[in-house]
Design a protein around this motif. Structure first.
Motif, short mmCIF file in Angstrom:
data_model
loop_
_atom_site.label_atom_id
_atom_site.label_comp_id
_atom_site.label_asym_id
_atom_site.label_seq_id
_atom_site.Cartn_x
_atom_site.Cartn_y
_atom_site.Cartn_z
N GLU A 227 0.83 -1.21 0.00
CA GLU A 227 0.00 0.00 0.00
C GLU A 227 0.86 1.26 0.00
N GLY A 228 0.63 2.13 -0.96
CA GLY A 228 1.35 3.39 -1.04
C GLY A 228 0.59 4.54 -0.43
N LYS A 229 1.26 5.70 -0.38
CA LYS A 229 0.65 6.90 0.18
C LYS A 229 1.36 8.12 -0.37
N SER A 242 5.66 5.28 -2.44
CA SER A 242 4.65 6.08 -3.13
C SER A 242 3.72 5.18 -3.93
N TYR A 243 2.65 5.75 -4.44
CA TYR A 243 1.71 4.98 -5.26
C TYR A 243 2.40 4.40 -6.49
N GLU A 244 3.20 5.22 -7.16
CA GLU A 244 3.86 4.76 -8.38
C GLU A 244 4.84 3.63 -8.08
N LEU A 259 -5.08 0.10 -2.82
CA LEU A 259 -5.36 1.50 -3.13
C LEU A 259 -6.24 2.06 -2.01
N HIS A 263 -5.25 8.38 0.08
CA HIS A 263 -3.80 8.43 -0.02
C HIS A 263 -3.27 9.12 -1.26
N TYR A 264 -4.08 9.98 -1.85
CA TYR A 264 -3.66 10.65 -3.07
C TYR A 264 -3.77 12.15 -2.92
N LYS A 273 -8.61 5.30 -11.04
CA LYS A 273 -7.43 4.45 -11.10
C LYS A 273 -7.78 2.97 -11.33
#
Length: 424
Positions: A227-229, A242-244, A259, A263-264, A273
């Motif tokens: 999980e990104g943020k 990160s998300y990427e 997702l 977090h964006y 997305k």
């Protein structure tokens, strides 16, 4: 069943049928949807390790509403109360810091399934699936804001071992409940101000994640997710995960991408997305939350974006490939009510999406009738989904409308108010 609810439902079913919508089929699909409730809403992310109660890691809970769960038994009782007011069969999402160790300090890299035996017993008795999260925050080895990307190999090794231990616990959850556990990795690693080296931490993170996921585990027992943020408190300038980064990692390693709706960047939306990533992912995990400005974890409301997320899941036929969970923590209101409000809202949005006259809308779009598409989309917003929802609730043995709040008020008077000093 209440006669008024039944009669309103009959009229609603006729109205939807005029547009080609099979209400009974929509309700069958809704009944199959499980949402994973997050344990940390019930106690303000304190856990049971006996520490100071400070979360850290870019996380903060605000408010001091009376009645916070102070023990695992209290938390389970609160969850029972919440689950009894939500239609359907759902799941529980646990953090590693909610282990029950009998008062003995057990380091996180040494956690075992036996430290969650009472959670597994509770889940089996209620036929509730369990999900899991390593806890990479609120720990002396996370105080400088780095864990799996830490420059010190010894610190990284500790957190890698914690991740490995959590995957084994997740597999034990899956075996105990008969349904795969999703073990989701989120880390707070980042920098408050602009770093010179962005590459090094991400290379270390990749090395650490590969070490955690190296041991094969039967996917029938445990599924891995990352999980990104965008950023966190204390990591405003640079977030390693990160998300990427995690999108690339999940696709390249064949694991689940988590997702989180909060977090964006405020101008980004999760709903857009889904179709972008699901063509490259086998499965995904959604943490349904509500971002407000810089804070990402507000109680889920029945918003346009929540509707859009549900619509994308239904329109894209992703329901069988996307796992749903909640992720927010609000101590300014009744914590049990927060679970009920958030989960019921997510299910309401899913119902509205399932009741959409999608076949007619697709025909209009395919034929170039964009005027008709827009007109029908707008008219559909006032179709009587509320009557269908009330019927669904009563069919599933839970209160319709706002009646569930009476049970919460009674529980607050009889149980939560007796928890002396539990507000903070």
């Amino acid at each position: 069943m209440d006669r008024g609810v039944r009669e309103a439902f009959a009229l609603a079913r006729e109205r939807y049928a005029e547009l080609g919508v099979d209400v009974d089929s929509a309700l069958d699909r809704l009944a199959s949807i499980s949402v994973s409730l997050h344990c940390w809403q019930g106690d303000d992310v304190v856990g049971f390790e006996g520490g100071t109660g400070a979360i850290g890691g870019g996380l903060a809970v605000t408010g001091s509403y009376p009645g916070r769960a102070r023990t695992a038994d209290e938390l389970r009782a609160d969850l029972d109360q919440a689950l009894g007011l939500i239609p359907g069969s759902h799941r529980l999402n646990l953090h590693a810091s909610y282990a029950e160790t009998g008062g003995t300090r057990v380091e996180r890299d040494a956690l075992l399934p036996e430290h969650f035996s009472r959670w597994m017993d509770w889940a089996r008795e209620r036929k509730v699936g369990l999900d899991f999260n390593p806890t990479f925050f609120a720990h002396r080895l996370a105080e400088d804001g780095m864990t799996l990307a830490h420059p010190d190999p010894a610190v990284r090794r500790f957190w890698v071992d914690h991740g490995i231990a959590c995957r084994r616990i997740g597999a034990a959850f899956g075996e105990a409940t008969g349904t795969p556990c999703v073990t989701n990795v989120w880390i707070p690693d980042g920098s408050k101000d602009t770093p010179v080296d962005r590459k090094g931490p991400r290379e270390r993170l990749t090395e650490s994640l590969d070490a955690i996921f190296a041991g094969p585990i039967d996917p029938a027992l445990n599924r891995d997710a990352v999980e990104g943020k965008l950023f966190g408190i204390g990591a405003e300038a640079y977030t390693v995960g990160s998300y990427e980064y995690y999108l690339a990692y999940a696709v390249s390693r064949g694991i689940l991408l988590c997702l989180d709706a909060g977090h964006y960047h405020p101008t980004e939306v999760l709903s857009d997305k889904l179709s972008a990533v699901m063509g490259f992912l086998g499965e995904a995990l959604l943490h349904v939350s509500r971002g407000v400005r810089w804070d990402s974890d507000h109680v889920v409301t029945l918003s346009d974006e929540l509707d859009a997320i549900a619509q994308e899941l239904v329109r894209g036929d992703y329901l069988g490939r996307v796992r749903l969970g909640l992720d927010f923590f609000d101590a300014s209101i009744n914590r049990v009510a927060a679970w009920v409000i958030g989960c019921r809202n997510l299910l309401k949005a899913m119902l509205r999406a399932l009741l959409e006259p999608i076949d007619r809308l697709r025909e209009m779009e395919a034929s170039g009738d964009l005027t008709g598409r827009l007109a029908l989309l707008e008219e559909a917003k006032l179709l009587p989904s509320g009557a269908v929802w009330d019927y669904h609730c009563q069919e599933r043995g839970v209160p319709a409308g706002i009646a569930w709040l009476d049970a919460i008020r009674a529980y607050e008077r009889e149980v939560l108010s007796t928890r002396s000093g539990a507000g903070t």
